[in-house]
Write a protein that holds these residues in place. Structure first.
Motif, PDB file in Angstrom:
ATOM      1  N   THR A 198       0.870  -1.186   0.000  1.00 19.29           N
ATOM      2  CA  THR A 198       0.000   0.000   0.000  1.00 19.29           C
ATOM      3  C   THR A 198       0.905   1.234   0.000  1.00 19.29           C
ATOM      4  N   LYS A 199       0.580   2.161  -0.870  1.00 24.48           N
ATOM      5  CA  LYS A 199       1.438   3.336  -0.974  1.00 24.48           C
ATOM      6  C   LYS A 199       0.928   4.446  -0.059  1.00 24.48           C
ATOM      7  N   VAL A 200       1.711   4.788   0.958  1.00 23.17           N
ATOM      8  CA  VAL A 200       1.275   5.893   1.818  1.00 23.17           C
ATOM      9  C   VAL A 200       2.073   7.161   1.528  1.00 23.17           C
ATOM     10  N   ILE A 201       3.187   6.979   0.810  1.00 25.99           N
ATOM     11  CA  ILE A 201       4.030   8.149   0.527  1.00 25.99           C
ATOM     12  C   ILE A 201       4.133   8.350  -0.982  1.00 25.99           C
ATOM     13  N   SER A 202       3.944   9.591  -1.405  1.00 27.61           N
ATOM     14  CA  SER A 202       4.119   9.892  -2.829  1.00 27.61           C
ATOM     15  C   SER A 202       4.818  11.244  -2.958  1.00 27.61           C
ATOM     16  N   PHE A 203       5.248  11.518  -4.165  1.00 27.26           N
ATOM     17  CA  PHE A 203       6.023  12.746  -4.387  1.00 27.26           C
ATOM     18  C   PHE A 203       5.298  13.615  -5.414  1.00 27.26           C
ATOM     19  N   PRO A 204       4.941  14.848  -5.044  1.00 25.87           N
ATOM     20  CA  PRO A 204       4.204  15.703  -5.976  1.00 25.87           C
ATOM     21  C   PRO A 204       5.039  16.030  -7.219  1.00 25.87           C
ATOM     22  N   THR A 205       4.333  16.188  -8.331  1.00 26.55           N
ATOM     23  CA  THR A 205       5.060  16.463  -9.577  1.00 26.55           C
ATOM     24  C   THR A 205       4.897  17.915 -10.038  1.00 26.55           C
ATOM     25  N   ALA A 206       4.121  18.710  -9.287  1.00 29.63           N
ATOM     26  CA  ALA A 206       3.950  20.129  -9.663  1.00 29.63           C
ATOM     27  C   ALA A 206       5.310  20.821  -9.639  1.00 29.63           C
ATOM     28  N   THR A 207       5.554  21.689 -10.613  1.00 29.24           N
ATOM     29  CA  THR A 207       6.883  22.310 -10.763  1.00 29.24           C
ATOM     30  C   THR A 207       7.385  22.975  -9.484  1.00 29.24           C
ATOM     31  N   GLU A 208       6.488  23.649  -8.769  1.00 26.28           N
ATOM     32  CA  GLU A 208       6.993  24.419  -7.619  1.00 26.28           C
ATOM     33  C   GLU A 208       7.466  23.553  -6.449  1.00 26.28           C
ATOM     34  N   THR A 209       6.967  22.310  -6.369  1.00 21.51           N
ATOM     35  CA  THR A 209       7.415  21.460  -5.254  1.00 21.51           C
ATOM     36  C   THR A 209       8.215  20.247  -5.727  1.00 21.51           C
ATOM     37  N   GLY A 220      10.860  17.684  -6.400  1.00 20.82           N
ATOM     38  CA  GLY A 220      12.179  17.491  -5.792  1.00 20.82           C
ATOM     39  C   GLY A 220      12.245  18.011  -4.370  1.00 20.82           C
ATOM     40  N   ARG A 221      11.131  18.635  -3.907  1.00 23.35           N
ATOM     41  CA  ARG A 221      11.143  19.199  -2.553  1.00 23.35           C
ATOM     42  C   ARG A 221       9.932  18.747  -1.729  1.00 23.35           C
ATOM     43  N   GLY A 222       8.912  18.258  -2.418  1.00 26.38           N
ATOM     44  CA  GLY A 222       7.671  17.934  -1.711  1.00 26.38           C
ATOM     45  C   GLY A 222       7.535  16.457  -1.400  1.00 26.38           C
ATOM     46  N   ILE A 223       6.715  16.154  -0.395  1.00 26.94           N
ATOM     47  CA  ILE A 223       6.398  14.772  -0.057  1.00 26.94           C
ATOM     48  C   ILE A 223       4.961  14.749   0.465  1.00 26.94           C
ATOM     49  N   ASP A 224       4.163  13.801  -0.035  1.00 29.35           N
ATOM     50  CA  ASP A 224       2.772  13.678   0.395  1.00 29.35           C
ATOM     51  C   ASP A 224       2.608  12.369   1.169  1.00 29.35           C
ATOM     52  N   VAL A 225       1.894  12.437   2.282  1.00 32.77           N
ATOM     53  CA  VAL A 225       1.649  11.235   3.091  1.00 32.77           C
ATOM     54  C   VAL A 225       0.143  11.065   3.230  1.00 32.77           C
ATOM     55  N   THR A 226      -0.321   9.844   2.957  1.00 35.74           N
ATOM     56  CA  THR A 226      -1.756   9.594   3.088  1.00 35.74           C
ATOM     57  C   THR A 226      -2.019   8.753   4.333  1.00 35.74           C
TER      58      THR A 226
END
Ligand code: ADP
Length: 369
Positions: free
Chosen positions: A43-54, A56-62
């Motif tokens: 089950t994937k609880v962690i993903s990485f946003p692909t929007a330009t502003e974040t 390489g810097r963002g992380i999403d946790v569900t």
């Protein structure tokens, strides 16, 4: 040509933003799934946003169907190599050679990849961590700077802080084979001199001339740690490991002198007390860890708020590192995160803490206590 110019400008802007933000950075690193990760590891609880502003810097946790987003100076995906991570810290290594005091921490729950990030697997060249790579860079750069008249002395010490007690990992090792700690009975008092240098009484400090010499010392320290590990219930994850390289440079032709310090710190596991179900000695250990980790955050937040009183003395760790935290020193914190779904609660705790640190801008405190 246009793309190169644009790329240059983007980089410059990015660096300016980092400079404006002050001298504390936070990098997040998510480790890959391991074969012994818990049930539901797919089950994937962690993903990485692909929007330009974040990117390489963002992380999403569900968690429970709710998505929480965090942004750091960098967010490394599980497939990021040790070399790619090292490239991002190599500027800090150069800063230590230029005379700055630098602290690089690895923070996170046990099993999240702190030791892998710091030490890696020394036996596998690709998997060597930040400490061996840093040493190679330091000694290679020293070679280059020698041609410009610089002479360097390098000194290494390695210690662990367990239950608010310092252990010298390079202490002459007479009794290691019988399992007793070599430094029994020593007090290791910490003192800071007027030049902002830290002295720990009785601590072994070794002059080193090559990264090979340091590798030998790292092996010795690891051996000393593993004695504790079997005897003291996985002590290595319950103690803070502090590797210190002091760099003293002198240029005879220009009469310049620099004194830099590089501290690489593998912190004790940050998992919460309630989860560990601790009693007896374990409870004491956990309380000591909680105390020192919360002292570290208190120091960082006090510096960020430019408070008059910075509570360095509340733990051995913060008192030891006092001259290297705040002022014009440079601090980087890795927040290491496991992608394992059962760890999502701990991961969120680590990320929330790290996000608060990342929002900090550390300046010179008015008074240090
Ligand atoms: P910690 O120091 O936080 O307790 P470790 O560094 O020991 O955690 O990592 C736990 C396990 O995960 C180890 O087996 C380690 O080799 C593995 N591991 C951690 N990070 C990575 C990574 N980025 N790539 C591959 N394996 C990793």
């Amino acid at each position: 040509l246009k793309i190169t110019e644009g790329e240059k400008l983007r980089k410059k802007l990015h660096n300016t933003i980092l400079e404006l933000k002050g001298n504390i950075r936070v990098f997040c690193r998510v480790r890959p799934f391991l074969s012994d990760d818990g049930v539901g590891a797919d089950t994937k609880v962690i993903s990485f946003p692909t929007a330009t502003e974040t990117m390489g810097r963002g992380i999403d946790v569900t968690q429970n169907g709710q998505k929480l987003s965090f942004t750091f100076d960098k967010a490394f995906m599980p497939d990021t190599s040790q070399q790619e991570v090292f490239v991002e810290i190599s500027q800090l290594v150069q800063s230590a050679l230029d005379g700055y005091k630098v602290c690089i921490f690895a923070y996170g729950q046990t099993g999240s990849g702190k030791t892998y990030t710091m030490m890696g697997k020394p036996e596998s060249p690709d998997q060597r961590g930040l400490i061996p790579r840093t040493l190679e860079q330091v000694f290679e750069t020293r070679q280059i700077l020698q041609a410009q008249g610089w002479k360097y002395e390098m000194q290494v010490s390695m210690l662990e802080i367990y239950n608010e007690t310092i252990r010298d990992l390079l202490a002459p090792n007479k009794s290691i084979s019988d399992g007793s700690r070599p430094e029994n009975g020593k007090q290791y008092t910490i003192k800071h001199d007027v030049n902002g240098n830290t002295h720990v009484s009785d601590l072994t400090v070794m002059d080193v001339r090559s990264s090979k010499e340091v590798s030998y010392l790292l092996d010795r320290a690891a051996q000393s740690r593993s004695v504790g590990k079997t005897q003291m219930n996985e002590q290595s994850s319950r103690s803070h490991f502090v590797f210190t390289l002091r760099i003293i440079g002198f240029n005879e032709s220009t009469d310049q002198q620099v004194q830099g310090v590089l501290n690489l710190i593998d912190l004790a596991g940050s998992e919460r007390l309630s989860k560990s179900g601790a009693t007896g000695d374990r409870l004491k250990e956990t309380q000591a860890i909680n105390k020192s980790l919360s002292s570290l955050s208190d120091v960082i937040f006090a510096l960020a708020k430019k408070e008059e009183h910075v509570p360095y003395r509340n733990s051995k760790l913060t008192y030891l590192l006092q001259p290297c935290l705040g002022g014009d020193s440079k601090t980087l914190m890795f927040v290491n995160v496991s992608p394992d779904p059962p760890s999502v609660g701990e991961s969120l705790c680590s990320l929330r803490f790290a996000a608060r640190v990342n929002a900090c801008e550390i300046g010179v405190p008015r008074r240090q206590t």
